[in-house]
Design a protein around this motif. Structure first.
Motif, PDB file in Angstrom:
ATOM      1  N   ILE A 111       2.686 -29.367  13.231  1.00 26.11           N
ATOM      2  CA  ILE A 111       2.758 -29.825  11.843  1.00 26.11           C
ATOM      3  C   ILE A 111       1.352 -30.202  11.362  1.00 26.11           C
ATOM      4  CG2 ILE A 111       5.135 -30.630  12.092  1.00 26.11           C
ATOM      5  CD1 ILE A 111       4.070 -33.481  12.319  1.00 26.11           C
ATOM      6  N   ASP A 112       1.184 -30.304  10.052  1.00 21.74           N
ATOM      7  CA  ASP A 112      -0.129 -30.594   9.476  1.00 21.74           C
ATOM      8  C   ASP A 112      -0.580 -32.014   9.786  1.00 21.74           C
ATOM      9  OD1 ASP A 112      -0.468 -28.100   8.186  1.00 21.74           O
ATOM     10  OD2 ASP A 112       0.813 -28.743   6.544  1.00 21.74           O
ATOM     11  N   PHE A 113      -1.872 -32.166  10.029  1.00 18.57           N
ATOM     12  CA  PHE A 113      -2.478 -33.490  10.172  1.00 18.57           C
ATOM     13  C   PHE A 113      -2.615 -34.118   8.790  1.00 18.57           C
ATOM     14  CE2 PHE A 113      -6.651 -35.807  10.010  1.00 18.57           C
ATOM     15  CZ  PHE A 113      -6.189 -36.979  10.586  1.00 18.57           C
ATOM     16  N   ALA A 114      -2.163 -35.364   8.661  1.00 18.87           N
ATOM     17  CA  ALA A 114      -2.250 -36.098   7.395  1.00 18.87           C
ATOM     18  C   ALA A 114      -3.168 -37.303   7.562  1.00 18.87           C
ATOM     19  CB  ALA A 114      -0.863 -36.559   6.958  1.00 18.87           C
ATOM     20  N   PRO A 115      -4.364 -37.289   6.951  1.00 18.77           N
ATOM     21  CA  PRO A 115      -5.256 -38.455   7.055  1.00 18.77           C
ATOM     22  C   PRO A 115      -4.660 -39.668   6.358  1.00 18.77           C
ATOM     23  CG  PRO A 115      -6.224 -36.725   5.659  1.00 18.77           C
ATOM     24  CD  PRO A 115      -4.923 -36.209   6.161  1.00 18.77           C
ATOM     25  N   LEU A 116      -4.912 -40.835   6.933  1.00 20.33           N
ATOM     26  CA  LEU A 116      -4.321 -42.067   6.414  1.00 20.33           C
ATOM     27  C   LEU A 116      -5.355 -43.084   5.960  1.00 20.33           C
ATOM     28  CD1 LEU A 116      -1.388 -42.536   8.950  1.00 20.33           C
ATOM     29  CD2 LEU A 116      -1.280 -41.672   6.614  1.00 20.33           C
ATOM     30  N   ASP A 117      -6.642 -42.780   6.106  1.00 20.54           N
ATOM     31  CA  ASP A 117      -7.666 -43.677   5.580  1.00 20.54           C
ATOM     32  C   ASP A 117      -8.906 -42.850   5.250  1.00 20.54           C
ATOM     33  OD1 ASP A 117      -9.073 -43.252   8.021  1.00 20.54           O
ATOM     34  OD2 ASP A 117      -8.233 -45.066   8.921  1.00 20.54           O
ATOM     35  N   ALA A 118      -9.921 -43.518   4.710  1.00 24.74           N
ATOM     36  CA  ALA A 118     -11.107 -42.803   4.236  1.00 24.74           C
ATOM     37  C   ALA A 118     -11.846 -42.103   5.383  1.00 24.74           C
ATOM     38  CB  ALA A 118     -12.044 -43.777   3.511  1.00 24.74           C
ATOM     39  N   LEU A 119     -11.881 -42.732   6.554  1.00 23.77           N
ATOM     40  CA  LEU A 119     -12.552 -42.106   7.686  1.00 23.77           C
ATOM     41  C   LEU A 119     -11.821 -40.834   8.103  1.00 23.77           C
ATOM     42  CD1 LEU A 119     -14.677 -41.996   9.892  1.00 23.77           C
ATOM     43  CD2 LEU A 119     -13.289 -43.602  11.239  1.00 23.77           C
ATOM     44  N   ASP A 141     -10.085 -38.968   6.174  1.00 28.64           N
ATOM     45  CA  ASP A 141     -10.400 -37.959   5.156  1.00 28.64           C
ATOM     46  C   ASP A 141     -11.656 -37.189   5.564  1.00 28.64           C
ATOM     47  OD1 ASP A 141      -8.264 -38.675   3.517  1.00 28.64           O
ATOM     48  OD2 ASP A 141      -9.466 -40.041   2.293  1.00 28.64           O
ATOM     49  N   ARG A 142     -12.658 -37.915   6.035  1.00 27.70           N
ATOM     50  CA  ARG A 142     -13.915 -37.277   6.434  1.00 27.70           C
ATOM     51  C   ARG A 142     -13.762 -36.480   7.729  1.00 27.70           C
ATOM     52  NH1 ARG A 142     -18.740 -41.521   6.043  1.00 27.70           N
ATOM     53  NH2 ARG A 142     -19.931 -39.569   6.143  1.00 27.70           N
ATOM     54  N   ILE A 143     -12.943 -36.998   8.643  1.00 28.59           N
ATOM     55  CA  ILE A 143     -12.668 -36.257   9.875  1.00 28.59           C
ATOM     56  C   ILE A 143     -12.010 -34.919   9.546  1.00 28.59           C
ATOM     57  CG2 ILE A 143     -11.218 -36.228  11.948  1.00 28.59           C
ATOM     58  CD1 ILE A 143     -11.750 -39.254  12.187  1.00 28.59           C
ATOM     59  N   LEU A 144     -11.065 -34.926   8.616  1.00 29.74           N
ATOM     60  CA  LEU A 144     -10.401 -33.682   8.230  1.00 29.74           C
ATOM     61  C   LEU A 144     -11.395 -32.678   7.654  1.00 29.74           C
ATOM     62  CD1 LEU A 144      -7.829 -32.037   7.897  1.00 29.74           C
ATOM     63  CD2 LEU A 144      -7.420 -33.206   5.718  1.00 29.74           C
ATOM     64  N   VAL A 145     -12.325 -33.163   6.839  1.00 32.33           N
ATOM     65  CA  VAL A 145     -13.355 -32.272   6.288  1.00 32.33           C
ATOM     66  C   VAL A 145     -14.153 -31.619   7.410  1.00 32.33           C
ATOM     67  CG1 VAL A 145     -15.515 -32.201   4.977  1.00 32.33           C
ATOM     68  CG2 VAL A 145     -13.549 -33.451   4.064  1.00 32.33           C
ATOM     69  N   GLU A 146     -14.532 -32.402   8.419  1.00 31.67           N
ATOM     70  CA  GLU A 146     -15.300 -31.853   9.535  1.00 31.67           C
ATOM     71  C   GLU A 146     -14.476 -30.847  10.343  1.00 31.67           C
ATOM     72  OE1 GLU A 146     -18.477 -32.215  10.104  1.00 31.67           O
ATOM     73  OE2 GLU A 146     -18.668 -33.547   8.375  1.00 31.67           O
ATOM     74  N   LEU A 147     -13.213 -31.156  10.587  1.00 32.42           N
ATOM     75  CA  LEU A 147     -12.381 -30.249  11.367  1.00 32.42           C
ATOM     76  C   LEU A 147     -12.138 -28.935  10.636  1.00 32.42           C
ATOM     77  CD1 LEU A 147      -9.734 -32.679  12.931  1.00 32.42           C
ATOM     78  CD2 LEU A 147     -11.776 -31.723  13.979  1.00 32.42           C
ATOM     79  N   ARG A 148     -12.089 -28.994   9.329  1.00 32.74           N
ATOM     80  CA  ARG A 148     -11.880 -27.766   8.559  1.00 32.74           C
ATOM     81  C   ARG A 148     -13.076 -26.814   8.635  1.00 32.74           C
ATOM     82  NH1 ARG A 148      -8.826 -30.287   3.323  1.00 32.74           N
ATOM     83  NH2 ARG A 148      -6.678 -29.955   4.043  1.00 32.74           N
ATOM     84  N   TYR A 164     -14.343 -36.479  18.676  1.00 32.54           N
ATOM     85  CA  TYR A 164     -15.681 -36.933  19.072  1.00 32.54           C
ATOM     86  C   TYR A 164     -16.764 -36.183  18.300  1.00 32.54           C
ATOM     87  CZ  TYR A 164     -19.744 -37.255  22.257  1.00 32.54           C
ATOM     88  OH  TYR A 164     -20.995 -37.422  22.815  1.00 32.54           O
ATOM     89  N   GLU A 165     -16.644 -34.874  18.201  1.00 29.81           N
ATOM     90  CA  GLU A 165     -17.645 -34.077  17.496  1.00 29.81           C
ATOM     91  C   GLU A 165     -17.620 -34.353  15.999  1.00 29.81           C
ATOM     92  OE1 GLU A 165     -17.776 -30.310  20.643  1.00 29.81           O
ATOM     93  OE2 GLU A 165     -16.670 -30.133  18.752  1.00 29.81           O
ATOM     94  N   ALA A 166     -16.412 -34.583  15.458  1.00 29.86           N
ATOM     95  CA  ALA A 166     -16.320 -34.926  14.036  1.00 29.86           C
ATOM     96  C   ALA A 166     -16.973 -36.275  13.750  1.00 29.86           C
ATOM     97  CB  ALA A 166     -14.859 -34.942  13.600  1.00 29.86           C
ATOM     98  N   LEU A 167     -16.726 -37.265  14.597  1.00 26.14           N
ATOM     99  CA  LEU A 167     -17.339 -38.582  14.405  1.00 26.14           C
ATOM    100  C   LEU A 167     -18.850 -38.514  14.579  1.00 26.14           C
ATOM    101  CD1 LEU A 167     -14.751 -40.876  16.240  1.00 26.14           C
ATOM    102  CD2 LEU A 167     -15.157 -40.726  13.776  1.00 26.14           C
ATOM    103  N   ALA A 168     -19.314 -37.695  15.512  1.00 24.77           N
ATOM    104  CA  ALA A 168     -20.761 -37.537  15.690  1.00 24.77           C
ATOM    105  C   ALA A 168     -21.400 -36.976  14.431  1.00 24.77           C
ATOM    106  CB  ALA A 168     -21.037 -36.619  16.882  1.00 24.77           C
ATOM    107  N   ALA A 169     -20.749 -35.980  13.812  1.00 25.54           N
ATOM    108  CA  ALA A 169     -21.285 -35.404  12.578  1.00 25.54           C
ATOM    109  C   ALA A 169     -21.289 -36.431  11.457  1.00 25.54           C
ATOM    110  CB  ALA A 169     -20.451 -34.184  12.185  1.00 25.54           C
ATOM    111  N   ILE A 170     -20.247 -37.230  11.362  1.00 24.72           N
ATOM    112  CA  ILE A 170     -20.166 -38.262  10.323  1.00 24.72           C
ATOM    113  C   ILE A 170     -21.252 -39.318  10.521  1.00 24.72           C
ATOM    114  CG2 ILE A 170     -18.721 -40.156   9.462  1.00 24.72           C
ATOM    115  CD1 ILE A 170     -16.289 -38.282  10.069  1.00 24.72           C
ATOM    116  N   GLU A 171     -21.489 -39.681  11.779  1.00 24.32           N
ATOM    117  CA  GLU A 171     -22.494 -40.699  12.096  1.00 24.32           C
ATOM    118  C   GLU A 171     -23.917 -40.155  12.058  1.00 24.32           C
ATOM    119  OE1 GLU A 171     -22.262 -43.991  12.961  1.00 24.32           O
ATOM    120  OE2 GLU A 171     -20.107 -44.043  12.562  1.00 24.32           O
ATOM    121  N   GLY A 172     -24.050 -38.826  12.024  1.00 24.39           N
ATOM    122  CA  GLY A 172     -25.386 -38.229  12.091  1.00 24.39           C
ATOM    123  C   GLY A 172     -26.017 -38.391  13.460  1.00 24.39           C
TER     124      GLY A 172
END
Length: 323
Positions: free
Chosen positions: A167-175, A177-184, A205-213
């Protein structure tokens, strides 16, 4: 009447085999399992032959398979494994007369139907046994994310096999939302299995690394899980926290969708997280369903601690079919 069969649990990473003893419609015992890496064998038949060699005795002509993929049709393809199985050829290729093939989490559901209370540890909600009537939602992360339903009633147990892990992943907070953008950036469609699986932790982990720079310095899944579990890497630990939050949210969504009266968490990673999940945000996300929060908080949620629910459940499915 006593009967010996071979039980097999075929997943994306490992193939497990064990001899099981049945007494009527019940599983009386499960011998010590043999675990093989699927990558080391070119087919199920070759893995079967290796198990036969290791067992040192003629295998009984009866087989129960727990299969990590959709079951049905002339050709069965594993979701996270290149093996294929043609059920019609099982008697000829393996020399068995009776066999059953069930979805891997369908097998776990068969196991839950047969287990006693000693096969679980309490996770959240009321600390009571699983009820004997109603729907039990069963899910768990491993190589993929398995989902099944178990409908209990006066007429016995009905196992409902599903592919709910997709089933589809549904983001539940602002972070998220950003993780979903990275995974896409890597996936056209982001299912919950992209987060809730062995590889899912790496994706987080890779999505959070990209968000954190920050550089994603860990590239091995085993090393990442070790660093996340012991907290030696803050980014890995943050990914694990998000993993547990997402598992809680998805478990709650599935319980609502299935009208569950209880939830059982399985899977190899579910068992690995047995000490971590109670201290995580799992419960908060599980019950965070708006107007249904009180209902969710009233559901007992158990973690399966039996070491081989897939093998036990496959044997239980065979016992029910051929009793």
């Amino acid at each position: 009447m006593s009967r010996r069969i071979v039980a097999a649990d075929i997943g994306g990473t490992h193939a497990r085999f064990a001899l099981a003893t049945l007494e009527g419609a019940s599983v009386a015992g499960l011998d010590e399992p043999v675990t093989l890496k699927t990558a080391d064998h070119g087919s199920f038949q070759l893995a079967w032959e290796e198990f036969a060699r290791r067992s040192g005795e003629p295998l009984p002509p009866a087989l129960a398979i727990s299969f990590a993929g959709p079951v049905g049709g002339e050709l069965l393809k594993l979701t996270n494994n290149p093996w294929v199985i043609r059920p019609a050829l099982i008697p000829e290729k393996l020399g068995v007369s009776d066999y059953v093939v069930v979805n891997d989490f369908g097998a776990v559901a068969h196991a839950v139907a047969a287990f006693d209370g000693g096969a679980y540890t309490h996770l959240c909600g009321p600390d009571v046994p699983l009820p004997d009537k109603g729907m039990v939602t069963i899910l768990g992360p491993g190589t993929g994310l398995g989902v099944a339903g178990l409908l209990l009633g006066a007429d016995g147990a009905q196992v409902i096999e599903t592919e709910g892990g997709h089933i589809d992943f549904a983001p539940l907070d602002a972070l998220e939302d950003r993780i979903l953008v990275e995974l896409r950036r890597n996936f056209r469609r982001v299912s919950v299995e992209r987060l809730l699986s062995g590889r899912g932790l790496m994706n987080l982990y890779e999505a959070l690394a990209a968000i954190e720079g920050r550089p994603a310095s860990i590239h091995d899944e085993k090393a990442l899980w070790a660093a996340a579990m012991d907290g030696s890497d803050s980014l890995a630990a943050a990914a694990l926290d998000r993993f547990c939050l997402t598992l809680g949210a998805v478990a709650g969504d599935l319980a609502l969708a299935q009208g569950a009266v209880a939830v059982a968490i399985g899977g190899g990673l579910g068992f690995r997280l047995k000490d971590h999940l109670p201290r995580s945000g799992f419960r908060d996300r599980f019950i965070a369903k708006g107007r249904f929060e009180r209902r969710m908080d009233a559901l007992p949620v158990k973690l399966i601690t039996h070491p081989q629910p897939g093998l036990f459940g496959a044997a239980a499915a065979f016992a029910r079919r051929f009793a």
